[in-house]
Scaffold this active site. Structure first.
Site, mmCIF file in Angstrom:
data_model
loop_
_atom_site.group_PDB
_atom_site.id
_atom_site.type_symbol
_atom_site.label_atom_id
_atom_site.label_comp_id
_atom_site.label_asym_id
_atom_site.label_seq_id
_atom_site.Cartn_x
_atom_site.Cartn_y
_atom_site.Cartn_z
ATOM 1 C CD GLU A 128 77.698 83.191 34.943
ATOM 2 O OE1 GLU A 128 78.833 83.362 35.403
ATOM 3 O OE2 GLU A 128 77.480 82.808 33.787
ATOM 4 C CB THR A 181 79.021 92.060 30.345
ATOM 5 O OG1 THR A 181 80.132 91.179 30.378
ATOM 6 C CG2 THR A 181 77.750 91.252 30.383
HETATM 7 P P1 ADP Z 1 82.489 84.765 30.205
HETATM 8 O O1 ADP Z 1 81.285 84.935 29.326
HETATM 9 O O2 ADP Z 1 83.681 84.309 29.428
HETATM 10 O O3 ADP Z 1 82.209 83.959 31.437
HETATM 11 P P2 ADP Z 1 82.036 87.011 31.831
HETATM 12 O O4 ADP Z 1 82.100 88.440 31.377
HETATM 13 O O5 ADP Z 1 80.712 86.404 32.127
HETATM 14 O O6 ADP Z 1 82.842 86.169 30.751
HETATM 15 O O7 ADP Z 1 82.895 86.825 33.160
HETATM 16 C C1 ADP Z 1 84.159 87.353 33.299
HETATM 17 C C2 ADP Z 1 84.168 88.336 34.481
HETATM 18 O O8 ADP Z 1 84.027 87.616 35.723
HETATM 19 C C3 ADP Z 1 85.486 89.057 34.549
HETATM 20 O O9 ADP Z 1 85.220 90.394 34.915
HETATM 21 C C4 ADP Z 1 86.226 88.370 35.679
HETATM 22 O O10 ADP Z 1 87.126 89.221 36.356
HETATM 23 C C5 ADP Z 1 85.099 87.930 36.605
HETATM 24 N N1 ADP Z 1 85.459 86.736 37.389
HETATM 25 C C6 ADP Z 1 85.485 86.632 38.731
HETATM 26 N N2 ADP Z 1 85.841 85.387 39.099
HETATM 27 C C7 ADP Z 1 86.063 84.689 37.964
HETATM 28 C C8 ADP Z 1 86.476 83.363 37.711
HETATM 29 N N3 ADP Z 1 86.764 82.499 38.680
HETATM 30 N N4 ADP Z 1 86.569 82.965 36.425
HETATM 31 C C9 ADP Z 1 86.303 83.831 35.413
HETATM 32 N N5 ADP Z 1 85.926 85.099 35.607
HETATM 33 C C10 ADP Z 1 85.802 85.543 36.874
#
Ligand code: ADP
Length: 307
Positions: A128, A181
């Protein structure tokens, strides 16, 4: 067992007054993942369907969390990971968290369950952190434990499970806009007036009490965020309209899901939750912003094996 298919749920973090510590797990909305034991050592992301995300292990949150566990165990095999993403990245309903927990949950099953849920969450935090540049577990913990979770502390990691009133439903609207973010963080104040902090912890404490005692009117009186929402809601078009419409149609409360752009509501019973969905749809269908909506029960099981 050499292969496992799992459902990795979407989650709502913050839940109005519980910024960075409280979250709950959604039912029926989530990603599917297949984890496979292979002879070749290492972690390999062999397929990502649904959204365009990296397949390099170190660039995908599922790969990074898997590597954290893999290095701790050093098993005599490797693992392949397939991800069928249904949760749009950046939607604010724990897209990255679903992937980060999916890989470690699946590997743990295939390794004979050496780790408990808290330990799995700790590995998932490493994945994460790739998406959010900081270590937090407010989406991960509800995805792994189910129900409502309170992340008492990240280091050392301590997760508390909070009971879920039986008839509690969530309604989500996801406007298809992008909120960075970094922008959602930068907009937050560095200092907060003491009176606001007092109001916030009074709401937070009473929300936790209300969840323990099935006290829906108290849930309603507690779901208020006087610290984060006044700032972040400016990034979500029509936020106030959606919130007011949800409350008018019977929601117990409404707020930003994670750092947005999704907006969540909680309601007592599916009928009210569906009325709230309709009210939210009414607001957004008058705009030219595309959106999705979901209604579901709070998922008390969390991540699960489907095959
Ligand atoms: P959410 O709150 O919907 O999880 P985030 O901003 O925390 O959104 O996460 C999305 C970011 O994480 C994007 O930049 C995406 O490219 C990256 N990312 C990397 N791997 C993954 C994955 N397996 N699933 C989702 N997002 C990913």
């Amino acid at each position: 067992m050499n292969e496992i298919k799992i459902f990795s749920p979407a989650t709502v973090a913050n839940v109005a007054c519980g910024f960075d510590v409280l979250g709950f797990c959604l039912d029926t909305i989530g990603d599917e993942m297949t984890i496979r034991k292979v002879d070749k050592k290492g972690i390999f992301i062999t397929k990502v369907e649904g959204f365009n995300l990296p397949t390099e292990t170190e660039l995908n949150v599922a790969g990074v969390s898997a590597l954290a566990m893999y290095e701790a165990v050093n098993p005599d095999c490797g693992f392949e990971i397939e991800i069928r993403k249904n949760i749009k990245p950046g939607s604010g309903i724990g897209s990255s968290a679903a992937s980060a927990v999916g890989s470690v949950f699946g590997m743990n099953e295939l390794l004979g369950k050496p780790f408990n849920k808290t330990e799995l969450t700790a590995f998932a935090i490493k994945g994460e952190a790739l998406a959010s540049q900081c270590e937090h577990a407010d989406n991960l913990a509800p995805a792994i434990f189910g129900g409502f979770t309170l992340v008492k502390s990240v280091s050392p990691l301590e997760v508390l499970q909070i009971p879920v009133p039986n008839n509690l439903y969530a309604t989500i609207i996801h406007p298809q806009i992008e909120i960075k973010t970094s922008e959602a963080r930068a907009i937050l104040p560095k200092q907060v007036p003491l009176q606001d902090v007092i109001t916030q912890w009074s709401n937070f404490g009473s929300l936790i009490h209300a969840l323990h005692t099935n006290d829906y009117p108290l849930i309603k009186r507690s779901l208020h965020d006087v610290i984060i929402e006044p700032h972040r809601s400016k990034l979500i078009p029509y936020f106030d309209d959606v919130k007011q419409a949800a409350l008018k149609h019977g929601a117990l409360g409404s707020g930003i899901s994670g750092s947005g752009p999704s907006i969540f509501s909680l309601s007592e019973g599916i009928e009210k939750a569906k009325n709230v969905e309709e009210a939210m749809i009414n607001v957004y269908s008058k705009t030219n912003i595309k959106f999705d909506t979901y209604v579901c029960k709070i998922n008390t099981q969390g991540i699960k094996i489907i095959e």
